[in-house]
Motif scaffolding. Structure first.
Motif, PDB file in Angstrom:
ATOM      1  N   GLU A  25       9.510  42.628  53.047  1.00  0.00           N
ATOM      2  CA  GLU A  25      10.662  41.919  52.444  1.00  0.00           C
ATOM      3  C   GLU A  25      11.999  42.857  52.285  1.00  0.00           C
ATOM      4  O   GLU A  25      11.973  44.243  52.421  1.00  0.00           O
ATOM      5  CB  GLU A  25      10.539  41.686  50.990  1.00  0.00           C
ATOM      6  CG  GLU A  25      11.499  41.229  50.178  1.00  0.00           C
ATOM      7  CD  GLU A  25      11.447  40.973  48.609  1.00  0.00           C
ATOM      8  OE1 GLU A  25      12.180  41.519  47.911  1.00  0.00           O
ATOM      9  OE2 GLU A  25      10.541  40.030  48.355  1.00  0.00           O
ATOM     10  N   GLN A  27      16.379  43.526  51.724  1.00  0.00           N
ATOM     11  CA  GLN A  27      17.416  43.031  51.072  1.00  0.00           C
ATOM     12  C   GLN A  27      18.420  43.606  51.547  1.00  0.00           C
ATOM     13  O   GLN A  27      18.555  45.039  51.667  1.00  0.00           O
ATOM     14  CB  GLN A  27      17.414  43.264  49.515  1.00  0.00           C
ATOM     15  CG  GLN A  27      16.061  42.394  48.674  1.00  0.00           C
ATOM     16  CD  GLN A  27      16.048  42.467  47.117  1.00  0.00           C
ATOM     17  OE1 GLN A  27      16.659  43.624  46.481  1.00  0.00           O
ATOM     18  NE2 GLN A  27      15.738  41.565  46.441  1.00  0.00           N
ATOM     19  N   THR A  38      18.144  38.176  50.561  1.00  0.00           N
ATOM     20  CA  THR A  38      16.771  38.587  50.661  1.00  0.00           C
ATOM     21  C   THR A  38      16.104  37.841  51.949  1.00  0.00           C
ATOM     22  O   THR A  38      16.440  36.613  52.014  1.00  0.00           O
ATOM     23  CB  THR A  38      16.061  38.164  49.420  1.00  0.00           C
ATOM     24  OG1 THR A  38      16.516  38.730  48.242  1.00  0.00           O
ATOM     25  CG2 THR A  38      14.616  38.887  49.808  1.00  0.00           C
ATOM     26  N   ALA A  39      15.448  38.696  52.673  1.00  0.00           N
ATOM     27  CA  ALA A  39      14.698  37.957  53.893  1.00  0.00           C
ATOM     28  C   ALA A  39      13.406  38.298  53.689  1.00  0.00           C
ATOM     29  O   ALA A  39      12.943  39.464  53.295  1.00  0.00           O
ATOM     30  CB  ALA A  39      15.452  38.472  55.270  1.00  0.00           C
ATOM     31  N   HIS A  40      12.435  37.586  53.986  1.00  0.00           N
ATOM     32  CA  HIS A  40      10.900  37.790  54.208  1.00  0.00           C
ATOM     33  C   HIS A  40      10.500  37.632  55.716  1.00  0.00           C
ATOM     34  O   HIS A  40      10.752  36.748  56.394  1.00  0.00           O
ATOM     35  CB  HIS A  40      10.164  36.773  53.382  1.00  0.00           C
ATOM     36  CG  HIS A  40      10.524  36.901  52.019  1.00  0.00           C
ATOM     37  ND1 HIS A  40      11.336  36.112  51.228  1.00  0.00           N
ATOM     38  CD2 HIS A  40       9.828  37.841  51.185  1.00  0.00           C
ATOM     39  CE1 HIS A  40      11.203  36.468  49.896  1.00  0.00           C
ATOM     40  NE2 HIS A  40      10.457  37.445  49.854  1.00  0.00           N
ATOM     41  N   VAL A  41       9.842  38.570  56.267  1.00  0.00           N
ATOM     42  CA  VAL A  41       9.208  38.626  57.618  1.00  0.00           C
ATOM     43  C   VAL A  41       7.742  38.680  57.433  1.00  0.00           C
ATOM     44  O   VAL A  41       7.098  39.642  56.814  1.00  0.00           O
ATOM     45  CB  VAL A  41       9.733  39.937  58.103  1.00  0.00           C
ATOM     46  CG1 VAL A  41       9.338  39.948  59.577  1.00  0.00           C
ATOM     47  CG2 VAL A  41      11.263  40.081  58.219  1.00  0.00           C
ATOM     48  N   ASP A  46       6.066  36.462  62.624  1.00  0.00           N
ATOM     49  CA  ASP A  46       7.459  36.494  62.812  1.00  0.00           C
ATOM     50  C   ASP A  46       7.955  37.541  63.968  1.00  0.00           C
ATOM     51  O   ASP A  46       8.625  37.477  64.629  1.00  0.00           O
ATOM     52  CB  ASP A  46       8.343  36.907  61.753  1.00  0.00           C
ATOM     53  CG  ASP A  46       8.406  35.417  60.731  1.00  0.00           C
ATOM     54  OD1 ASP A  46       8.193  34.509  61.218  1.00  0.00           O
ATOM     55  OD2 ASP A  46       8.843  35.798  59.521  1.00  0.00           O
ATOM     56  N   LYS A  60      16.988  38.529  62.391  1.00  0.00           N
ATOM     57  CA  LYS A  60      17.039  37.389  61.553  1.00  0.00           C
ATOM     58  C   LYS A  60      18.658  37.085  61.313  1.00  0.00           C
ATOM     59  O   LYS A  60      19.280  38.418  61.021  1.00  0.00           O
ATOM     60  CB  LYS A  60      16.366  37.714  60.369  1.00  0.00           C
ATOM     61  CG  LYS A  60      14.819  37.257  60.370  1.00  0.00           C
ATOM     62  CD  LYS A  60      14.130  37.045  59.131  1.00  0.00           C
ATOM     63  CE  LYS A  60      12.596  36.392  59.435  1.00  0.00           C
ATOM     64  NZ  LYS A  60      12.436  35.250  58.948  1.00  0.00           N
ATOM     65  N   LEU A  62      21.232  36.024  58.029  1.00  0.00           N
ATOM     66  CA  LEU A  62      21.236  35.629  56.781  1.00  0.00           C
ATOM     67  C   LEU A  62      22.497  35.294  56.371  1.00  0.00           C
ATOM     68  O   LEU A  62      23.585  35.763  56.844  1.00  0.00           O
ATOM     69  CB  LEU A  62      20.703  36.853  55.846  1.00  0.00           C
ATOM     70  CG  LEU A  62      19.506  37.514  56.077  1.00  0.00           C
ATOM     71  CD1 LEU A  62      19.407  38.808  55.091  1.00  0.00           C
ATOM     72  CD2 LEU A  62      18.276  36.541  55.936  1.00  0.00           C
ATOM     73  N   ARG A  73      27.626  35.797  58.189  1.00  0.00           N
ATOM     74  CA  ARG A  73      26.642  36.070  58.653  1.00  0.00           C
ATOM     75  C   ARG A  73      25.985  37.674  58.536  1.00  0.00           C
ATOM     76  O   ARG A  73      26.846  38.546  59.042  1.00  0.00           O
ATOM     77  CB  ARG A  73      26.252  35.556  60.099  1.00  0.00           C
ATOM     78  CG  ARG A  73      26.044  34.195  60.017  1.00  0.00           C
ATOM     79  CD  ARG A  73      26.108  33.596  61.485  1.00  0.00           C
ATOM     80  NE  ARG A  73      27.428  33.549  61.963  1.00  0.00           N
ATOM     81  CZ  ARG A  73      27.845  33.062  63.161  1.00  0.00           C
ATOM     82  NH1 ARG A  73      26.893  32.646  63.914  1.00  0.00           N
ATOM     83  NH2 ARG A  73      28.958  33.348  63.437  1.00  0.00           N
TER      84      ARG A  73
END
Length: 109
Positions: A25, A27, A38-41, A46, A60, A62, A73
């Protein structure tokens, strides 16, 4: 134990995504509006292999939910070693946030 009970136990037991070791995770705070994204890898799905350096990487993009009227972005570039341990991270258009430090700011807002 019946078949349905075993199936229910397999589908519900131990599937806590937030505590999964195969999930990383990240942030970041948007530099324009300050929103925390928040991004989850998924370390299993992935990552792409860089054969020249024998590392894995992921990129990624976001975008916030638009509540601040900001659709800027934030680009994340993460590099992992062969054991999927983080080697390098870069956020273009934002800064990294410590998840623990971000909680009091979210409650105050």
């Amino acid at each position: 134990m019946s078949f349905l009970q075993r199936l229910r136990q397999m589908s519900s037991g131990g599937s806590n995504v937030a505590n999964s070791p195969a999930l990383y995770e990240v942030q970041v705070r948007c530099r324009r509006c300050g929103e925390i994204l928040t991004a989850h890898v998924s370390l299993a799905n992935d990552l792409s292999m860089d054969y020249e350096s024998n590392t894995y990487y992921v990129r990624k993009l976001l975008v916030g939910d638009g509540s601040n009227r900001c659709f800027e972005r934030v680009e994340l570039q993460l590099t992992f070693d062969a054991n999927r341990q983080l080697l390098h991270r870069e956020a273009i258009g934002g800064t990294f946030v410590d998840p623990i430090a971000a909680e009091p700011e979210e409650q105050a807002a």
